[in-house]
Design a protein around this motif. Structure first.
Motif, PDB file in Angstrom:
ATOM      1  N   ARG A  38       0.858  -1.178   0.000  1.00  0.00           N
ATOM      2  CA  ARG A  38       0.000   0.000   0.000  1.00  0.00           C
ATOM      3  C   ARG A  38       0.885   1.214   0.000  1.00  0.00           C
ATOM      4  N   GLN A  43      -4.645   2.547  -2.791  1.00  0.00           N
ATOM      5  CA  GLN A  43      -5.212   1.320  -2.258  1.00  0.00           C
ATOM      6  C   GLN A  43      -4.163   0.209  -2.253  1.00  0.00           C
ATOM      7  N   ARG A  44      -4.394  -0.770  -1.425  1.00  0.00           N
ATOM      8  CA  ARG A  44      -3.504  -1.922  -1.383  1.00  0.00           C
ATOM      9  C   ARG A  44      -3.574  -2.669  -2.717  1.00  0.00           C
TER      10      ARG A  44
END
Length: 121
Positions: A38, A43-44
Motif C-alpha cells: 500500500r 489502495q492496497r
C-alpha cells in the motif's frame, strides 16, 4: 497463527532489498503465500503470489522482471527479493498466507503486520 514481516528500510533508487515473512503457530500446512503493498494515498495492491510448492508465481506488471518471490516451506517463510527499486515502489509491504492450522484444522488467511520500504530518488 502469526505472520512476522521484516526487511524493509530506506534504499536509493536502483538498490535492492529482500523482505521476509515468517509464519508461526500451530501450523499444519501453508498453501498460497503473497505479498501486497500500500503506497501513500493509494489502495492496497497485489505484488506477487506463490503457490504451495513454489512451482507457480505471478507478479504485478509493475514489478515483473525486478521482483522475485520465493519460499522455504521448512521454515514457513516467504521472501520477496526486490531489485532495481524505484521511488514508486515506496509502500508498506504486507505478506499474506493461507494456513491450515489448529486442533480442528481449518484453512484461514492471515496477514503480516507490514514492513515499510522507502526508495529515495
Amino acid at each position: 497463527v502469526q505472520l512476522q514481516a521484516s526487511g524493509g528500510g530506506l534504499v536509493q533508487a536502483g538498490g535492492s532489498l529482500t523482505l521476509s515473512c515468517v509464519a508461526s503457530g500451530t501450523i499444519i500446512s501453508i498453501s498460497a503465500m503473497s505479498w501486497y503493498r500500500r503506497a501513500p494515498g493509494k489502495q492496497r495492491e497485489s505484488v506477487a503470489f506463490i503457490n504451495s510448492d513454489g512451482s507457480t508465481t505471478n507478479y504485478a506488471e509493475s514489478v515483473k522482471g525486478r521482483f522475485t518471490i520465493s519460499r522455504d516451506n521448512a521454515k514457513n517463510t516467504v521472501y520477496l527479493r526486490m531489485n532495481s527499486l524505484k521511488p514508486e515502489d515506496t509502500a508498506v509491504y504486507y505478506c499474506h498466507a493461507n494456513v491450515l492450522s489448529g486442533p480442528s484444522p481449518r484453512m484461514n488467511g492471515y496477514w503480516g503486520q507490514g514492513t515499510l520500504v522507502t526508495v529515495s530518488s
